[in-house]
Motif scaffolding. Structure first.
Motif: not given
Length: 249
Positions: A58-78
């Motif tokens: 539900e959260r990702g690049v758009y929220q980053l551009l709105q000012g949310e910190p990167l570390e709260t938005l990334v997902q571990p994959v592989d």
């Protein structure tokens, strides 16, 4: 031209269906397996990299551009991290029309050795933001007629971005994808690209491979889904080439 260490790599082609997202996902997987801390950013409103890795956040690049910190938005994959796309990214295309440096100013990816930017198949504001933020560009090109014309047009765009927004931007390499060595067409396209662009073309070519095509339906990278397949071997070789070119740049 100014020089900067290559840490952000945009995968760009204004034409769709050339294996750009497949390359972004699987190059990220093998770079990570070679010891790099890797972030993949899905900048495409179609969300193919995100869904192809089995995620619907539900959260990702758009929220980053709105000012949310990167570390709260990334997902571990592989073996790497994904900054996913979400449906709101469609709106960002409009909002970013007058803000070509928004991504460069908010990305904050210092925790990673390499960041791959999976860009929409168009010259949109999101694409422009990616090119303004990137240090290097990889251009996936399908082994078909008109490939040379498409690359020439894209390189002209890169020159314009370099002169107006990002003097550090450089071409890391042109990647031939969906290659079938049994056909005269693939052989001719490869010869044409190498003849015109020389060493700018990666030595690695990505073959047409059923395992590569089906991996996203399982939400997996090719390294997870079919690690002994020809597609997996090709992306491993590509990762080695990318690392070498990054070190030389």
């Amino acid at each position: 031209m100014l020089k900067a260490k290559v840490r952000r790599i945009a995968l760009v082609n204004q034409k769709g269906g050339v294996g750009k997202t497949t390359t972004a996902i699987n190059l990220a997987a093998y770079l990570a397996r070679m010891g790099k801390r890797v972030l993949l950013v899905d900048l495409d409103p179609q969300m193919n990299a995100t869904s192809g890795l089995g995620l619907r956040p539900e959260r990702g690049v758009y929220q980053l551009l709105q000012g949310e910190p990167l570390e709260t938005l990334v997902q571990p994959v592989d073996s790497f991290h994904l900054l996913p796309a979400t449906p709101e990214l469609v709106g960002a295309t409009v909002e970013l029309a007058e803000m070509p440096l928004a991504l460069a100013q908010t990305l904050g990816d210092e925790a990673y050795d390499l960041t791959l930017l999976d860009v929409p198949p168009s010259l949109s504001p999101l694409t422009l933001n990616a090119l303004a933020a990137a240090h290097g560009v990889v251009v996936p090109v399908q082994a078909e007629y008109y490939a040379l014309e498409g690359v020439a047009g894209l390189l002209s765009t890169l020159d314009e971005v370099r002169s107006r927004l990002n003097p550090c931007l450089r071409l890391l390499g042109i990647l031939i994808t969906m290659y079938d060595g049994r056909t005269l067409l693939s052989q001719q396209v490869e010869a044409q690209l190498r003849g015109h662009f020389g060493e700018k073309v990666f030595w690695t070519v990505i073959p047409r491979n059923v395992r590569l095509a089906e991996a996203p339906s399982f939400g997996k990278t090719i390294a997870q889904h079919a690690p002994t397949s020809p597609g997996a071997h090709a992306y491993r070789r590509l990762a080695e080439e990318v690392i070498a070119r990054v070190q030389e740049a």
